[in-house]
Scaffold this motif. Sequence first.
Motif, mmCIF file in Angstrom:
data_model
loop_
_atom_site.group_PDB
_atom_site.id
_atom_site.type_symbol
_atom_site.label_atom_id
_atom_site.label_comp_id
_atom_site.label_asym_id
_atom_site.label_seq_id
_atom_site.Cartn_x
_atom_site.Cartn_y
_atom_site.Cartn_z
ATOM 1 N N ASP A 127 -30.064 -25.758 9.929
ATOM 2 C CA ASP A 127 -29.676 -26.859 10.788
ATOM 3 C C ASP A 127 -28.797 -27.831 10.003
ATOM 4 O OD1 ASP A 127 -29.351 -28.948 12.497
ATOM 5 O OD2 ASP A 127 -31.478 -29.259 12.914
ATOM 6 N N GLU A 128 -27.487 -27.654 10.125
ATOM 7 C CA GLU A 128 -26.561 -28.501 9.391
ATOM 8 C C GLU A 128 -26.346 -29.856 10.052
ATOM 9 O OE1 GLU A 128 -23.000 -26.442 8.464
ATOM 10 O OE2 GLU A 128 -24.014 -24.899 7.266
ATOM 11 N N SER A 129 -27.047 -30.106 11.167
ATOM 12 C CA SER A 129 -26.961 -31.438 11.760
ATOM 13 C C SER A 129 -27.759 -32.457 10.949
ATOM 14 C CB SER A 129 -27.490 -31.423 13.199
ATOM 15 O OG SER A 129 -28.910 -31.246 13.232
ATOM 16 N N ILE A 130 -28.609 -32.002 10.034
ATOM 17 C CA ILE A 130 -29.375 -32.901 9.179
ATOM 18 C C ILE A 130 -28.508 -33.297 7.990
ATOM 19 C CG2 ILE A 130 -31.451 -33.219 7.793
ATOM 20 C CD1 ILE A 130 -32.804 -31.102 9.368
ATOM 21 N N ILE A 131 -28.323 -34.592 7.842
ATOM 22 C CA ILE A 131 -27.526 -35.128 6.740
ATOM 23 C C ILE A 131 -28.457 -35.850 5.771
ATOM 24 C CG2 ILE A 131 -25.628 -36.656 6.082
ATOM 25 C CD1 ILE A 131 -24.803 -34.251 7.794
ATOM 26 N N PRO A 132 -28.453 -35.461 4.498
ATOM 27 C CA PRO A 132 -29.310 -36.171 3.539
ATOM 28 C C PRO A 132 -28.731 -37.543 3.193
ATOM 29 C CG PRO A 132 -27.988 -34.545 2.387
ATOM 30 C CD PRO A 132 -27.694 -34.362 3.853
ATOM 31 N N VAL A 133 -29.576 -38.549 3.200
ATOM 32 C CA VAL A 133 -29.187 -39.889 2.766
ATOM 33 C C VAL A 133 -30.078 -40.256 1.583
ATOM 34 C CG1 VAL A 133 -28.816 -42.290 3.418
ATOM 35 C CG2 VAL A 133 -28.561 -40.486 5.134
ATOM 36 N N ARG A 134 -29.476 -40.319 0.427
ATOM 37 C CA ARG A 134 -30.232 -40.536 -0.797
ATOM 38 C C ARG A 134 -30.786 -41.958 -0.849
ATOM 39 N NH1 ARG A 134 -29.786 -42.244 -6.107
ATOM 40 N NH2 ARG A 134 -30.565 -40.799 -7.717
ATOM 41 N N GLY A 135 -32.018 -42.074 -1.334
ATOM 42 C CA GLY A 135 -32.619 -43.379 -1.530
ATOM 43 C C GLY A 135 -33.413 -43.407 -2.824
ATOM 44 N N GLN A 136 -33.389 -44.529 -3.525
ATOM 45 C CA GLN A 136 -34.087 -44.645 -4.805
ATOM 46 C C GLN A 136 -34.842 -45.963 -4.877
ATOM 47 O OE1 GLN A 136 -32.244 -43.421 -8.620
ATOM 48 N NE2 GLN A 136 -32.592 -45.511 -9.355
ATOM 49 N N THR A 137 -36.063 -45.904 -5.380
ATOM 50 C CA THR A 137 -36.857 -47.097 -5.627
ATOM 51 C C THR A 137 -37.456 -47.020 -7.022
ATOM 52 O OG1 THR A 137 -38.858 -46.089 -4.704
ATOM 53 C CG2 THR A 137 -37.497 -47.405 -3.202
ATOM 54 N N ALA A 138 -37.701 -48.196 -7.591
ATOM 55 C CA ALA A 138 -38.461 -48.296 -8.836
ATOM 56 C C ALA A 138 -39.814 -48.899 -8.499
ATOM 57 C CB ALA A 138 -37.736 -49.169 -9.849
ATOM 58 N N ARG A 139 -40.855 -48.452 -9.188
ATOM 59 C CA ARG A 139 -42.195 -48.978 -8.948
ATOM 60 C C ARG A 139 -42.680 -49.702 -10.192
ATOM 61 N NH1 ARG A 139 -46.583 -44.898 -6.618
ATOM 62 N NH2 ARG A 139 -44.854 -44.648 -5.142
ATOM 63 N N LEU A 140 -43.127 -50.939 -9.987
ATOM 64 C CA LEU A 140 -43.690 -51.742 -11.065
ATOM 65 C C LEU A 140 -45.211 -51.715 -11.002
ATOM 66 C CD1 LEU A 140 -41.406 -54.923 -10.803
ATOM 67 C CD2 LEU A 140 -41.150 -53.003 -12.385
ATOM 68 N N ILE A 141 -45.859 -52.003 -12.120
ATOM 69 C CA ILE A 141 -47.312 -52.076 -12.170
ATOM 70 C C ILE A 141 -47.806 -53.010 -11.062
ATOM 71 C CG2 ILE A 141 -49.282 -52.844 -13.562
ATOM 72 C CD1 ILE A 141 -47.682 -52.048 -16.045
ATOM 73 N N PRO A 142 -48.846 -52.629 -10.313
ATOM 74 C CA PRO A 142 -49.319 -53.472 -9.214
ATOM 75 C C PRO A 142 -49.697 -54.877 -9.671
ATOM 76 C CG PRO A 142 -50.363 -51.307 -9.132
ATOM 77 C CD PRO A 142 -49.627 -51.373 -10.435
ATOM 78 N N GLN A 143 -49.449 -55.828 -8.789
ATOM 79 C CA GLN A 143 -49.885 -57.215 -8.977
ATOM 80 C C GLN A 143 -50.567 -57.673 -7.691
ATOM 81 O OE1 GLN A 143 -45.844 -58.698 -10.966
ATOM 82 N NE2 GLN A 143 -47.405 -60.317 -11.002
ATOM 83 N N PRO A 144 -51.887 -57.598 -7.624
ATOM 84 C CA PRO A 144 -52.588 -57.956 -6.383
ATOM 85 C C PRO A 144 -52.268 -59.365 -5.901
ATOM 86 C CG PRO A 144 -54.070 -56.857 -7.913
ATOM 87 C CD PRO A 144 -52.808 -57.117 -8.667
#
Length: 398
Positions: free
Chosen positions: A321-338
């Motif tokens: 199915d070439e109708s699906i186009i990938p859209v790249r996304g990136q996140t960074a995760r930091l140590i949790p801070q409640p």
Amino acid sequence: MQRREFLRHAGTTLALASTATLTGCARQIIVPNAKPALPPRAAQLESGVAELAPVRAQVDRITGVYVCSRPFRAAGPRIELEKFGDKAVVHNYGHGGSGWSLSWGSSTLAVRMAQATGVRELGVIGCGALGLTSALLAQRAGMAVRIYAKALPPDVFSMRATGLWTPDSRICDAQHAADFGDRWETMARTSYAMYQSMLGLPGDPIEWIDGYHLLDSTSGPQNKTVSDEPEYGDLSDRISDLGPQSVTLPVGSTPFPQPARRFSIMMFNITSYTRMLMSDFQLAGGKIIVREFNHPRELQALPERTLINATGYGARALFDDESIIPVRGQTARLIPQPEVNYALMTRNLSMVPRRDGLLVQAYGDTGNFNNSDLTPNRAASEAAVRQLADIMATMRST
């Protein structure tokens, strides 16, 4: 997720001075149904300033950099039945950046199609947001369900999502929005109602949070990033009655040196939420089999006559199915801070305070549309964290 979408799904869009526009957006943005600006003292009392703990935005606190491919389809998600030999395959994929947000509504439609085939046993291909919700809804409809997947959480793209209620993020392109609108609204309202029933559960899989969008204090010309992505459909007005509205907070009513808009938005704590879905499925007798499929003909070997295909971006290769186009996304995760219990965004940065870590994302960059590269760019994430650190340095103590 682009900045425009973040604001829209937070319950409003941003109103700036008459000369100001959004990054990469050619039109002035007007706030519908927004509360009037509060006087400084009232805004300060309502804003919860004392609760805005600073983020420890340091690159040595990055626990991981995560990249995913969001499966965008110009016409919107594919939710339809297709025959392969003696198998009936109900497709349920292509939700762009709205997979978690629309999962219950989309899967409700898919399960109804599966039920119409008259079977009592169902196979689900894929174990991400759409696969798990499809499987659970089928169980609740009285079907025996088996999930087949080449990877299980946490090793699925759904686990790399930002985790916010963004039901029309990259859901379709603008020219298809009118035709898709009615189906989208049904899915959005169904999903929203389901999420309201999950508030307060152990582990806080779903919760409401407040957020602050820091407004540019200058009214002169500003640099814009020209997006290489298409104009996406904006359907948010159709569900404007859902959720709280935003409010303008003047200078002096928050710890930040510029005016801000305070909004409220649902957040998915994806780690605990996914664990809950997996547990519920297995406790109800569901079976999970790790198996990879490379061609639709391999589905003929499965014992179930009806299947739901919830493979997300994987459907591009599996079903050609070439109708699906990938859209790249990136996140960074930091140590949790409640103690950090608020979201924060600027014209090119966002921070989401999930329980499993603070997610930092820069946006406005180009080259992500039709880009399936999953190689993390740590330098870009470190730059985003440093930018967040600069914002924290401007906060007043409260």
